[in-house]
Design an enzyme around this catalytic site. Structure first.
Site, PDB file in Angstrom:
ATOM      1  N   CYS A  86       0.626  -1.243  -0.073  1.00 46.78           N
ATOM      2  CA  CYS A  86      -0.039   0.017   0.047  1.00 46.78           C
ATOM      3  C   CYS A  86       0.857   1.286   0.101  1.00 46.78           C
ATOM      4  O   CYS A  86       0.159   2.424  -0.136  1.00 46.78           O
ATOM      5  CB  CYS A  86      -0.982   0.061   1.096  1.00 46.78           C
ATOM      6  N   HIS A 118      -9.934   1.407   0.368  1.00 49.10           N
ATOM      7  CA  HIS A 118      -8.319   1.408   0.115  1.00 49.10           C
ATOM      8  C   HIS A 118      -8.245   0.930  -1.235  1.00 49.10           C
ATOM      9  O   HIS A 118      -8.280  -0.344  -1.452  1.00 49.10           O
ATOM     10  CB  HIS A 118      -7.973   0.206   1.221  1.00 49.10           C
ATOM     11  N   HIS A 177      -3.022   7.510   6.530  1.00 47.68           N
ATOM     12  CA  HIS A 177      -3.115   6.072   6.073  1.00 47.68           C
ATOM     13  C   HIS A 177      -4.512   5.602   6.377  1.00 47.68           C
ATOM     14  O   HIS A 177      -5.243   5.206   5.535  1.00 47.68           O
ATOM     15  CB  HIS A 177      -2.228   4.922   6.470  1.00 47.68           C
TER      16      HIS A 177
END
Length: 396
Positions: free
Chosen positions: A160, A322, A288
């Protein structure tokens, strides 16, 4: 670090195509998550799906690259005048002086999945017998070929943090004189490996994700593509600035961050030092904030102990889901738009703040004068990255 100019940038996600669709969604606090309708056996969850992608095939001359991931790349590239900006950079510097540095976590694996589902006598079906799309480098190869660029071409696959870390690669290559400009960014698309893989880790929520909510119960997966063009800054330039970055690997666990956030804090401190700023100089942090139990508690504690109450912070994953390897670039673009428009994004989805969250959290959208902002991207395996941006004239 001498500031670098971000002379063009764009994003396409569940919020829509291009920057203005994203700016409107942030201004109105309207997210793009919807009940999962992806796959032949959809999991009971919510996703951030890019509408209409199935009806956007690649041009005939690019047919060898055809797959969902490259379709999204092509769709994203056509927004906000980005193709024209890269074409101009190629003419200005030469094809060998412009790099393609892109992040992804799964690349075109959706096409590989389809091939294995339709094996013909143990071999890939004829229409998918295209080796270029069955590699992690499919995305970068496709973009480099699209622009006929001959400079360094690199794929970063650090989960990520992938499309955040490419900014650091661009800075190093420019500083070393290897290139004059770089196309950075990333693309990841929904596929069974992602949905069922994260579900097997018990990380997927059956409801829309709620970053930093005390009752959060998992992530919502999404797909997105985004790009930025980075060049040396000029004194008279009017482009937003890339002023610093930090990278670290805590290597604590394959899928869980260090419980004290040591790797994330190291990346953060490195970013501040490289940018030549203090925590009090930071106006906004795009967190995040995945909505997983461990990530959010670690990041909330890090922000609470590191920044003054005047710094605003929020996660935008409640808007897009996400987007994995594309998270870094999409959230960088959202951060640049927040600075441009003076709008702090809401922490969409949360209704009961986690007690670990400090006064920095912006639960609702706020208007603010944002000069300097950070964007956090923390990946599996402890791959941590943090980026620092500034409005023109705000960098020292």
């Amino acid at each position: 670090m001498p500031p670098l100019a971000i002379t063009a940038y764009t994003a396409t996600s569940a919020l829509g195509r291009g920057n203005e669709a994203h700016a409107r969604a942030i201004a109105d606090s309207v997210g793009g998550l919807a009940p999962n309708d992806f796959s032949t056996a959809p999991l009971p969850c919510w996703i951030g799906r890019v509408a209409g992608l199935e009806d956007e095939p690649l041009p005939r001359e690019q047919a060898q690259w055809e797959c969902r991931n490259n379709r999204l790349a092509w769709l994203a590239l056509r927004q906000d005048g980005f193709i024209d900006a890269v074409t101009a950079a190629r003419q200005r510097y030469g094809a060998s002086r412009v790099a393609v540095l892109l992040g992804t976590s799964t690349a075109s694996i959706g096409a590989t999945e389809e091939g294995y589902r339709r094996l013909e006598n143990g071999a890939m079906p004829a229409d998918l017998l295209r080796p270029a799309i069955h590699t992690p480098h499919s995305l970068a190869g496709f973009v480099a070929r699209t622009f006929d660029l001959e400079g360094p071409c690199l794929t970063v696959a650090t989960a990520c943090s992938s499309s955040a870390k490419v900014f650091a690669n661009a800075e190093r290559m420019i500083r070393l004189g290897l290139i004059d400009a770089a196309v950075v960014g990333g693309v990841d698309t929904l596929c069974d490996s992602v949905l069922f893989g994260f579900n097997s880790l018990e990380l997927v929520s059956s409801e829309p994700c709620r970053p930093f909510d005390a009752n959060r119960n998992g992530i919502s997966l999404g797909e997105a593509g985004g790009f930025a063009l980075i060049e040396r800054a000029t004194e008279e330039g009017s482009a937003p600035l890339f002023i610093g970055y930090g990278e670290a690997s805590d290597a604590h666990h394959m899928s869980t961050p260090h419980p004290e956030g040591l790797g994330a804090e190291l990346a953060l401190r490195d970013t501040l030092a490289r940018a030549g700023i203090e925590p009090g100089d930071v106006d906004y942090i795009n967190l995040h904030g995945t909505s997983s139990q461990k990530n959010d508690e670690v990041e909330a504690a890090l922000v609470a102990r590191s920044f003054p109450a005047t710094t605003r912070a929020s996660s935008t994953k409640g808007f897009t889901g996400h987007t994995l390897g594309a998270a870094g670039i999409v959230e960088a673009v959202l951060t640049l738009l927040a600075m441009r428009d003076g709008t702090v994004p809401a922490n969409l989805g949360a209704t009961t703040p986690d007690p670990l969250c400090g006064p920095q959290m912006a639960w609702q959208s706020e208007k603010a004068d944002l000069h300097i902002a950070l964007s956090n991207s923390f990946g599996f395996g402890g791959n941590n990255a943090c980026l620092a941006f500034a409005r023109p004239g705000a960098a020292a």
